[in-house]
Design an enzyme around this catalytic site. Structure first.
Site, PDB file in Angstrom:
ATOM      1  N   THR A  71      45.847  25.629  61.846  1.00 55.01           N
ATOM      2  CA  THR A  71      44.702  25.792  62.750  1.00 55.01           C
ATOM      3  C   THR A  71      44.271  24.417  63.248  1.00 55.01           C
ATOM      4  O   THR A  71      44.497  23.419  62.580  1.00 55.01           O
ATOM      5  CB  THR A  71      43.589  26.477  61.923  1.00 55.01           C
ATOM      6  OG1 THR A  71      43.966  27.834  61.747  1.00 55.01           O
ATOM      7  CG2 THR A  71      42.227  26.393  62.559  1.00 55.01           C
ATOM      8  N   GLY A 101      38.624  35.639  61.505  1.00 55.78           N
ATOM      9  CA  GLY A 101      38.366  34.694  60.424  1.00 55.78           C
ATOM     10  C   GLY A 101      37.102  33.892  60.679  1.00 55.78           C
ATOM     11  O   GLY A 101      36.207  34.318  61.414  1.00 55.78           O
ATOM     12  N   ASP A 102      37.039  32.718  60.091  1.00 49.13           N
ATOM     13  CA  ASP A 102      35.825  31.899  60.174  1.00 49.13           C
ATOM     14  C   ASP A 102      35.752  31.053  61.438  1.00 49.13           C
ATOM     15  O   ASP A 102      34.655  30.650  61.840  1.00 49.13           O
ATOM     16  CB  ASP A 102      35.757  30.951  58.964  1.00 49.13           C
ATOM     17  CG  ASP A 102      36.974  30.022  58.917  1.00 49.13           C
ATOM     18  OD1 ASP A 102      38.105  30.517  59.057  1.00 49.13           O
ATOM     19  OD2 ASP A 102      36.779  28.811  58.769  1.00 49.13           O
ATOM     20  N   THR A 126      38.925  24.681  58.232  1.00 47.08           N
ATOM     21  CA  THR A 126      40.212  25.377  58.223  1.00 47.08           C
ATOM     22  C   THR A 126      40.513  25.840  56.807  1.00 47.08           C
ATOM     23  O   THR A 126      40.167  25.155  55.848  1.00 47.08           O
ATOM     24  CB  THR A 126      41.344  24.462  58.742  1.00 47.08           C
ATOM     25  OG1 THR A 126      42.594  25.153  58.625  1.00 47.08           O
ATOM     26  CG2 THR A 126      41.416  23.146  57.987  1.00 47.08           C
ATOM     27  N   GLY A 127      41.119  26.995  56.680  1.00 46.60           N
ATOM     28  CA  GLY A 127      41.449  27.504  55.350  1.00 46.60           C
ATOM     29  C   GLY A 127      41.329  29.021  55.306  1.00 46.60           C
ATOM     30  O   GLY A 127      41.373  29.681  56.345  1.00 46.60           O
ATOM     31  N   ARG A 129      41.365  41.642  62.818  1.00 44.83           N
ATOM     32  CA  ARG A 129      40.780  40.745  61.818  1.00 44.83           C
ATOM     33  C   ARG A 129      40.259  39.466  62.508  1.00 44.83           C
ATOM     34  O   ARG A 129      40.903  38.895  63.374  1.00 44.83           O
ATOM     35  CB  ARG A 129      41.841  40.383  60.785  1.00 44.83           C
ATOM     36  CG  ARG A 129      41.365  39.434  59.677  1.00 44.83           C
ATOM     37  CD  ARG A 129      41.803  38.011  59.928  1.00 44.83           C
ATOM     38  NE  ARG A 129      41.423  37.111  58.842  1.00 44.83           N
ATOM     39  CZ  ARG A 129      41.525  35.790  58.899  1.00 44.83           C
ATOM     40  NH1 ARG A 129      41.996  35.222  59.986  1.00 44.83           N
ATOM     41  NH2 ARG A 129      41.146  35.046  57.902  1.00 44.83           N
TER      42      ARG A 129
END
Ligand code: ASP
Length: 315
Positions: free
Chosen positions: A180, A210-211, A231-232, A208
């Site tokens: 990312t 993500g953050d 990121t993660g 979906r």
């Protein structure tokens, strides 16, 4: 990158994901390729900072350049969903006005961060998703992209192995795999901005999010406190409101930027998540904090050469 300086001038920091980035275990020429791309993007960003370009524009341009490079999990080269498609998330935030724009689950757009910027400039909404976001992209004339541009053979192979193993994987579960992207900047007038863009996780369910596209989780900027791009494992970063936790630790807890990032990362780890962030405060040099083996990262100021690092033992 270190947090203990008091340099308060213009600065740009960028990242290309955190994960199993291990010295001597990077495939082929990836180590050199990553360093070259980061140095180029930082060099372009430095020219913009020198020219007095505002932080919001600097982070957008840096992320667009990284989205266009198939080395990273954003734009071209995004991770694939379980049905073999590309669904991208991106957000950017202006720390001066507290203005923000974000998009999630968008397909067929070349630069999701450019679309997020249109959402910010339009001003009616903060987050657009899916088909509505794509319709908005067409109305704004944002450049489209077909799957032949967005999907790479490397991503097809990753999806095949994730399917075979029955797992949803972070882009960086394999050594040297692709990450990312994000950027944080402070311009000469002290304005902060942050931007993040991702293709998400390989074999994720369609729909979906993500953050990265969620303000206060993967992306945040406030001139009074900090600019953050994370990121993660998105689910863990969402569940601790990661970027806002850093902000709150600075604003209410009086922590240093490094202590605030480490505090928030400890909460991610407590939820079983791995990853990291780049961060920049109202004063001081940028920093990277991560609980993984490495993080693709770099920073530059108008008076310094681009500094690039991949491994945990690099400054
Ligand atoms: N945080 C991103 C997501 O969960 C993935 C990443 O950073 O690689 O969508």
């Amino acid at each position: 990158m270190e947090a203990n300086g008091f340099y308060s001038g213009a600065t740009l920091a960028i990242h290309g994901g955190a994960g199993r980035i291990v010295r001597g275990r990077m495939p082929g020429a990836r180590d050199a390729e990553l360093r070259a791309v980061l140095a180029r993007v930082l060099g372009e960003g430095r020219a913009r900072l020198e020219a007095g370009v505002r932080a919001l524009d600097v982070v957008q341009h840096a992320v667009e350049a990284l989205e266009d490079d198939p080395l990273f999990n954003a734009g071209r080269g995004s991770a694939l969903t379980s049905d073999g498609g590309v669904e991208m998330d991106a957000a950017l935030m202006d720390g001066e006005a507290g203005a923000a724009g974000a998009v999630a689950c968008v397909r067929a757009v070349r630069n999701p961060i450019a679309l997020a910027r249109r959402v910010l400039d339009d001003g009616r909404h903060v987050l657009l998703v899916g088909e509505g976001a794509q319709r908005f992209a067409r109305e704004c004339g944002v450049t489209g992209a077909d799957d032949a541009w967005l999907i790479t053979d490397e991503r097809r192979a990753e999806l095949a192995s994730a399917r075979a193993a029955g797992r949803v994987s972070l882009d960086r579960d394999e050594p040297g795999a692709l990450g990312t992207v994000g950027a944080v900047a402070r311009d000469a007038r002290g304005r902060l901005a942050a931007a993040t863009s991702t293709g998400g996780m390989t074999n994720q369910l369609p729909g979906r999010v993500g953050d990265s596209a969620i303000l206060g989780a993967g992306t945040w900027a406030d001139d009074a406190t900090c600019a953050i791009s994370a990121t993660g494992h998105g689910e863990a970063f969402l569940r601790v409101a990661f970027a806002h936790e850093v902000d709150a630790a600075l604003r209410l807890g009086g922590l240093t930027l490094r202590a605030a990032c480490e505090h928030a990362l400890a909460r991610v780890a407590a939820r079983g998540g791995e990853g990291g962030c780049i961060a920049l405060g109202a004063r001081g040099t940028p920093l990277a904090a991560f609980n993984t083996q490495g993080m693709v990262r770099g920073w530059v100021t108008p008076s310094s050469s681009p500094a690039v690092a991949l491994y945990a033992d690099e400054p």
